[in-house]
Structures are given as C-alpha cells and as structure tokens.
Design a protein around this motif. Structure first.
Motif, PDB file in Angstrom:
ATOM      1  N   PHE A   1      73.297 -20.570 -35.609  1.00 31.86           N
ATOM      2  CA  PHE A   1      73.349 -22.032 -35.538  1.00 31.86           C
ATOM      3  C   PHE A   1      73.263 -22.501 -34.078  1.00 31.86           C
ATOM      4  N   LEU A   2      74.063 -21.878 -33.220  1.00 33.32           N
ATOM      5  CA  LEU A   2      74.087 -22.298 -31.817  1.00 33.32           C
ATOM      6  C   LEU A   2      72.766 -22.024 -31.125  1.00 33.32           C
ATOM      7  N   ARG A   3      72.162 -20.909 -31.482  1.00 29.80           N
ATOM      8  CA  ARG A   3      70.888 -20.558 -30.855  1.00 29.80           C
ATOM      9  C   ARG A   3      69.807 -21.563 -31.269  1.00 29.80           C
ATOM     10  N   THR A   4      69.835 -21.920 -32.567  1.00 28.13           N
ATOM     11  CA  THR A   4      68.888 -22.928 -33.055  1.00 28.13           C
ATOM     12  C   THR A   4      69.103 -24.243 -32.314  1.00 28.13           C
ATOM     13  N   ALA A   5      70.363 -24.660 -32.230  1.00 29.13           N
ATOM     14  CA  ALA A   5      70.679 -25.931 -31.568  1.00 29.13           C
ATOM     15  C   ALA A   5      70.241 -25.910 -30.101  1.00 29.13           C
ATOM     16  N   LEU A   6      70.603 -24.840 -29.432  1.00 24.86           N
ATOM     17  CA  LEU A   6      70.294 -24.744 -27.992  1.00 24.86           C
ATOM     18  C   LEU A   6      68.786 -24.796 -27.752  1.00 24.86           C
ATOM     19  N   ASN A   7      68.049 -24.081 -28.586  1.00 24.86           N
ATOM     20  CA  ASN A   7      66.595 -24.041 -28.387  1.00 24.86           C
ATOM     21  C   ASN A   7      65.906 -25.338 -28.810  1.00 24.86           C
ATOM     22  N   GLU A   8      66.480 -26.041 -29.771  1.00 25.27           N
ATOM     23  CA  GLU A   8      65.947 -27.359 -30.124  1.00 25.27           C
ATOM     24  C   GLU A   8      66.111 -28.316 -28.937  1.00 25.27           C
ATOM     25  N   ILE A   9      67.288 -28.238 -28.319  1.00 22.47           N
ATOM     26  CA  ILE A   9      67.557 -29.110 -27.171  1.00 22.47           C
ATOM     27  C   ILE A   9      66.620 -28.751 -26.011  1.00 22.47           C
ATOM     28  N   ARG A  10      66.429 -27.454 -25.825  1.00 22.74           N
ATOM     29  CA  ARG A  10      65.537 -27.008 -24.744  1.00 22.74           C
ATOM     30  C   ARG A  10      64.094 -27.431 -25.001  1.00 22.74           C
ATOM     31  N   ALA A  11      63.670 -27.323 -26.257  1.00 26.96           N
ATOM     32  CA  ALA A  11      62.295 -27.715 -26.598  1.00 26.96           C
ATOM     33  C   ALA A  11      62.084 -29.200 -26.299  1.00 26.96           C
TER      34      ALA A  11
END
Lengths: 252, 483
Positions: free
Chosen positions: A98-108
């Motif tokens: 979940f955190l990895r998805t969130a972090l990478n969405e924010i980065r994208a």
C-alpha cells in the motif's frame, strides 16, 4: 502554506463550518481545540476533500493552488496528509505494498521516477525506526486486526513515509494510552521541520504537552472563536469550554 | 448515498475494451452446422478414431438426445440452438503438425499476440504449452524434455492414437457421458483437448499449460482434458482461454477429468477470460463446463484453483471425489461478474474414504449488474469416518445493482464428520476508497488494490508465472466499475 478564508461547508443542507479563517505557514504547528460537535473533524474532512461535505462558500489556498478545485488524491499528491481519527482496515493488502503504491503515485504526479525496491526498503526501515513502529506490522495487512493504538501509530508511520508538506492530525490522541501517546508525539516532533506544517486537532490539552503548538485555536459552533499561543490550551484545561461559549467572546 | 455515488461514477465510465477480441484471418475447414449421427461420424473420421471411441461417441449422442435441460440453476438458461452450431473448425493448412515449422505463421502470430509464444526461442521457460485453436491442437511445446521424464503431454487426439490403453481405461471414468446434458454433448462431439500422464513417482519438472482459443464464428468449442497422475507423482497444470468479440453467443462445453492414484497430487488452475459480451449483455461465451477429479488412491490430493473473469455465463462446479483414505480436495475460486455477466459456480466434495479432508475458499466479486452465485455441495458418506470440511465463501459487492447469492448444501451420513461453513458479504466502502485516495492513490488503483487484497488467498494458490497475470486481469476486468 495554507490559507483558509471564510470557509463554509455542511452535510445535506445542514451547515457545519460557518466561516473559518486560518493561516498556516511552513514550520508552524497549529492546534485546533473545541468541544464535541464544534466542527473540528469536519474541517479536517473538508480540507482532505471528503465528498459527503458540500462546500458552500469561501476559499482555501494551499501552496498557491486552489485546494477546493483538486480531487482527493491530487490534494494528497500536492502534499496534504490526513491522519485519520478512525483509520480504515483493508484486508489482504499489505501495509508495505500500500505504501509503495501511494509513494509512487505521489512521485508520478511530481514527474519523478518510481522509487526502486532497495531504496524503498531502506527508507521503510529508517522511518519505521524513527517513529518506533513495530517492524512486524509493516508487513501485515493494512490495519487489519491492529489495536486502536497500533492503527494510530501506523498513521504516523505513513506520515513519515510520505513526507507531506501539511499534516492534519485528527484526534490522533483519542484512545491512546500514555506510552502510545508519547511514542506518537515523539514521532511527530522528529518529523517537524521548517519546511512542513502541522494542524493538530484535539479535544484535550494533554497531547499539547508533548507536541508543543505555536498557535492554539478554539473552534466552536463552526467558527474559530479564539486564537492564542500554547497558554490558551492551559487556560482551556483549567476553565473548560463553557466560558468561550459566552457570546462576548464570540467573534461573529 | 454511498450507492448513488458508486452508481453515478460507474455510469461515467465507458467500457474497458476486451483486450483479446481480435479475429485471426485464416482459411478454415468448418463442418456444416448441426448435430446428428453424420456429424459424429465426420469428427471421428477426421481424427481417424478407433471403433471403441466411435461407439462411445454414438452412445453419448443418444444419451444427449434423452437428457433434459437442467432447471435448478440460478439464472435463466438461454435457449441454445444445438443445430445452429458447427462442431468442427480447423485451420485448412492441416491439423496435424509434425513440428512448429509446419504451423501456419498466422496461428503462431495469434498465440504470440495472446502472450503465448510457441516458437522455440521465445518459449516461456518452465512452462510447457499445448495450444488449441478452435477444434484442434496446433502445437505442444517442450514435448521432448518432458519425454525424458516419462511425462506424456499431448493433444487428446494424439493420445488416442499413441496411448489408447490409457485413454480407453480412463476416458469417461470420472465424468460419464450420461452425467449431464453438456457432458453428453461434449462426449459426442469433442474435437480436441489435452492429455497428461505422469508416471509413478515422477514430479513433473515444469508447469503444464493448455491455452484455448475460439476463433471461428458460429462454432462451439468442446474440448476434453484428461489428466492421470500415477502413484506418488505430482503435476501442476494451468489452462487459459480467450475468444474474439462477437455479437452472437458462442458455446464452450468442456469436460475435464482428473485421476490421482495413491499419494499423487494434481494441482489444476484456470484463468478464464472468454469474451464476456458487451456492456448491454450482447454476445459473449456460454461457459458450461463439467470438471471433476477423483482421488482414487490413499493420500491422493486434488486442488482446483480458478480465476473466472470472462464469459457471459460461467456455469461449473470443479469437484473432487475423495475415494482414497486420507485423500484431500481443495477448491479456490475468484469469480468476477460485471455488466450483465452471470456466474453460477462452486464445487462438490464427495467424502467417501476415511479421514478425507476438503477445503473450499470462494470469493465472488460482483459489479455493475453482474450476478454471482456460489453453489457448493459437501457430501459425507456413511463410511467416511473423520471427514473434515472447511468452507468459506465471501462476496464483495461494488455498487447496488449487482447481486451475490450463496447456496451451500451439506449432506452427512456419518456423525464423526466435522463440517464448518463461514460466509461473509461486504461492499467496497466509500471510507476505504477515501482512505486510499487520501494517500494519493486514484480510485481505479484503489479498487484494484482492495480487490486483489480480497482475492489474495486464492491468487496465492496460482503458479507464480501466472499469479501476476491473474492479478492484472482482475484489475483490468474491474476497471471502470467504480469511480
């Protein structure tokens, strides 16, 4: 960083926020206090964009952008984080995935490449130690079967991982015992910097002994009726909320 | 309020295109439409079948004529005109290929587009594939490697010729031709399918996989799969399936038979992605399948895992007959229905031997106007001392126009049996979506995360090579289901 002007909002035609004004700058911690039903959690929900609320007036500028025009996820990607009063359980979805998805969405959104697995794990370990979050909980399903305290601590862990500009803590102290309260507060204090800001919503002065605010605001009946420094919190602790309910103190 | 919101947003989204809806333009030999004795003779002649098989087919055909249509299912059975279907369609370039070099490039290209490369240099490592196009198997990979271990993996037509003793012994032994209308139809008209034999004590060195592709219009696919795991052997087998987008419904009536002898284990996985029809329910495959395995020997184990995302109607109950003492059966299922899709699926576990175990995990996901039914039977015979069953069936609803239904049947004739049943129904809540949105995750991704989390226990059962695919498929098939 955050500028709220005459914000009005409600649910199903019932007005709850009746003209909120608040200025928050980078490096500041603002505490919002007030009796039950005064609109504290509603303010947090409206800022985060919960759709059950209808905004009927006013404006909110966040880092130069009109916050109210943004979707819930874009507000988050712009750097607004809400630590939930009641964090949600999502069975089968691991905390870390979940955190990895969130972090990478924010980065994208910021046009940054996804974080590679190694760097992500390094960061997870660092942040988990920083906010004293149990390593075992990192790999468990998101909040599933967590105790109330563990859920709250997970909110702070997520806050540490996502590094928002503005964090709104919605009654993070409720339901915490004294040890958990200390750990959560330590976490927040370690994350404070001159680049970010915190809005701490609480019912009790107790939390503010650990997270010392620069400003204290009293919300009553949908308006901020009194603002001051941390001494105001002590005064509220001593005298209760009744005295600020007197019309004389109301700024309406 | 929550429902209105989900529905509003649902309406805002257009349909996700079905990714595998293309048609291969290739010259085909197609049998005239209709089913009669001549059709059966035609198929037998094409396949140069021995007399015993011709006789068996004919008996099946006469059984088919006498079978009533089932009436117990939880959906309106569409009128299937058995005379409007062609029962045989094969690429004209020849149905029997000696090597891959002889296979029509258009066919190789088709499978490549489907992500199933058949040419030697591009083979998926660790997975042997039998590729079935309409009525015939076009290629089987890694045959030689498998042969070294004594493993037989070929089309069933080939097995009839090369290994008649095995086929004759086991064909129809688990699903007799008289089992039901569609099983009878299959036995009469089956054209191809896969055959697997794992010899005593051999652990099959790679995943075996069959990929089914329907291409030709107005045909049905009636494949038959037979897997025999001899004493102490192990095999993991996976089937995948797709079809072009067409306005007419097409019938897929397969039969799968599994036989596990003493201490043998068969793991059978399905990733079913037949064309589901459009958003108004036009077109799509009728997936009416009979799958059954028998744990013939002691300590045998059969495990069914299915991820069902396609088909207009999915109707099947992969079952296990637990005949050997200490044998065990498992059924793990994720079935997704959206738009106007229907699924009526589940399993049957027949406890006959002593100390037999069964485990059923079913996860239904309904979106749009999809209808999802779990139907399961756990039967414990009088001699099945200490039988144990655990059943869990969960339903997840997205929006308020879909439906989830659960029909668990339990029949126990032995009072030492322990049967547990748990069932839950949940909705993807606005709170869950808001929580994930607030962390920067957009709604489609949030739904995919929630659904994959919900189905994780089943997805974990899939061979690793396919788990990722299945996860993607789940996300894609639900795209646009919620805002």
């Amino acid at each position: 960083m955050l500028s709220i002007k005459n914000l009005q909002a409600g649910i199903d035609g019932k007005q709850i926020l009746k003209g909120i004004n608040l200025e928050v700058n980078a490096g500041e911690v603002h505490a919002i206090m007030g009796p039950n039903g005064s609109g504290k959690s509603s303010l947090a929900s409206v800022l985060a964009g919960r759709e059950t609320y209808e905004v009927t007036g006013g404006e909110v500028i966040f880092d130069g952008k009109n916050l109210l025009d943004l979707s819930v996820e874009d507000r988050a990607r712009e750097g607004l984080f809400l630590a939930f009063q009641y964090p949600i359980e999502i069975p089968g979805v691991s905390n870390i995935n979940f955190l990895r998805t969130a972090l990478n969405e924010i980065r994208a959104y910021r046009q940054e490449p996804p974080m590679d697995a190694k760097e992500f794990l390094r960061m997870t370990k660092e942040k988990q130690q920083l906010v004293e979050f149990d390593a075992k909980l990192v790999n468990r399903s998101l909040n599933e079967g967590f105790s109330g305290g563990e859920k709250k601590r997970n909110e702070i862990f997520q806050l540490a991982m996502l590094e928002p500009k503005l964090a709104i803590l919605d009654e993070t102290d409720s339901g915490l015992d004294i040890d958990a309260l200390r750990i959560v507060s330590n976490g927040v204090n370690k994350l404070r910097s001159d680049k970010n800001a915190f809005v701490v919503i609480t019912h009790y002065q107790r939390l503010l002994e650990y997270i010392v605010p620069d400003f204290v605001h009293v919300l009553y009946n949908g308006r901020i009726v009194k603002s001051g420094t941390k001494e105001l919190a002590l005064e509220l602790e001593e005298r209760g909320y009744d005295w600020i309910k007197e019309p004389a103190y109301s700024n309406s | 309020m929550e429902n209105n919101k989900s529905n509003d947003i649902l309406d805002d989204y257009i349909d996700k295109e079905y990714e595998f809806g293309f048609v291969t333009d290739i010259e085909m030999e197609v049998a005239p439409k209709g089913l009669n004795e001549d059709t059966i003779h035609f198929i037998s002649a094409k396949k140069e079948e021995p007399q015993w098989l011709r006789d068996w087919r004919m008996k099946a055909y006469h059984s088919f004529l006498k079978q009533p249509e089932p009436t117990w299912q939880n959906f309106e059975l569409p009128k299937v005109d058995f005379q409007a279907i062609s029962y045989y369609a094969a690429p004209k370039s020849g149905a029997k290929y000696k090597s891959l070099d002889e296979v029509d490039p258009a066919l190789l290209e088709t499978f490549e587009k489907l992500g199933i490369p058949l040419s030697e240099q591009k083979l998926l490592s660790g997975v042997a594939v039998d590729a079935v196009f309409d009525s015939v198997s076009v290629a089987t990979t890694f045959k030689e490697t498998l042969k070294e271990h004594g493993v037989i993996f070929c089309s069933i037509s080939e097995a009839v010729k090369e290994h008649p003793e095995l086929v004759q012994k086991y064909l129809g032994s688990v699903v007799p031709y008289s089992d039901n209308l569609y099983a009878a139809l299959n036995a009469a008209a089956f054209s191809d399918g896969s055959f697997v034999y794992i010899p005593k004590g051999v652990r099959c060195p790679m995943e075996l996989s069959t990929y089914f592709r329907i291409n030709t219009q107005n045909t049905g696919q009636f494949e038959r799969t037979l897997i025999i795991a001899d004493e102490g052997s192990y095999v993991s087998y996976l089937e995948g399936c797709t079809a072009p987008k067409r306005d007419e419904n097409q019938l897929h009536a397969a039969v799968v038979e599994l036989i596990a002898l003493d201490h043998a284990e068969i793991k059978y996985s399905t990733v079913q992605n037949w064309y589901p029809g459009d958003k108004d329910g036009k077109g799509g495959i009728y997936n009416f399948v009979t799958k059954r395995g028998v744990c013939k020997g002691a300590h045998a184990k059969i495990s069914w895992t299915q991820v069902e995302t396609g088909s207009a109607i999915t109707w099947k109950y992969p079952s296990v007959i637990l005949q050997g003492d200490h044998s065990s059966g498992e059924f793990y299922s994720v079935a997704v229905t959206r738009n106007k899709q229907v699924a009526d699926t589940g399993t049957k576990m027949f406890h006959i031997g002593k100390n037999t175990r069964s485990r059923i995990i079913s996860k239904g996901i309904s979106a749009g106007e999809g209808q999802n039914t779990y139907r399961g039977l756990v039967q414990v015979g009088s001699k099945a001392e200490n039988a144990r069953n655990f059943t869990q069936c969960d339903s997840l609803l997205i929006g308020d126009r879909c439906g989830a239904h659960t029909f668990p049947y339990i029949e126990s004739k032995n009072n030492t049996a322990m049967i547990e049943h748990e069932a839950t129904t949940s909705k993807i809540g606005e709170d869950q979506l808001f929580y994930l949105n607030q962390r920067g995750i957009e709604t489609e991704k949030a739904v995919a995360l929630i659904v994959n989390g919900y189905a994780r226990e089943v997805l974990n059962q899939l061979p690793m090579e396919f788990a990722v695919e299945a996860q993607k498929l789940l996300s894609i098939s639900l795209e646009g289901s919620v805002g």
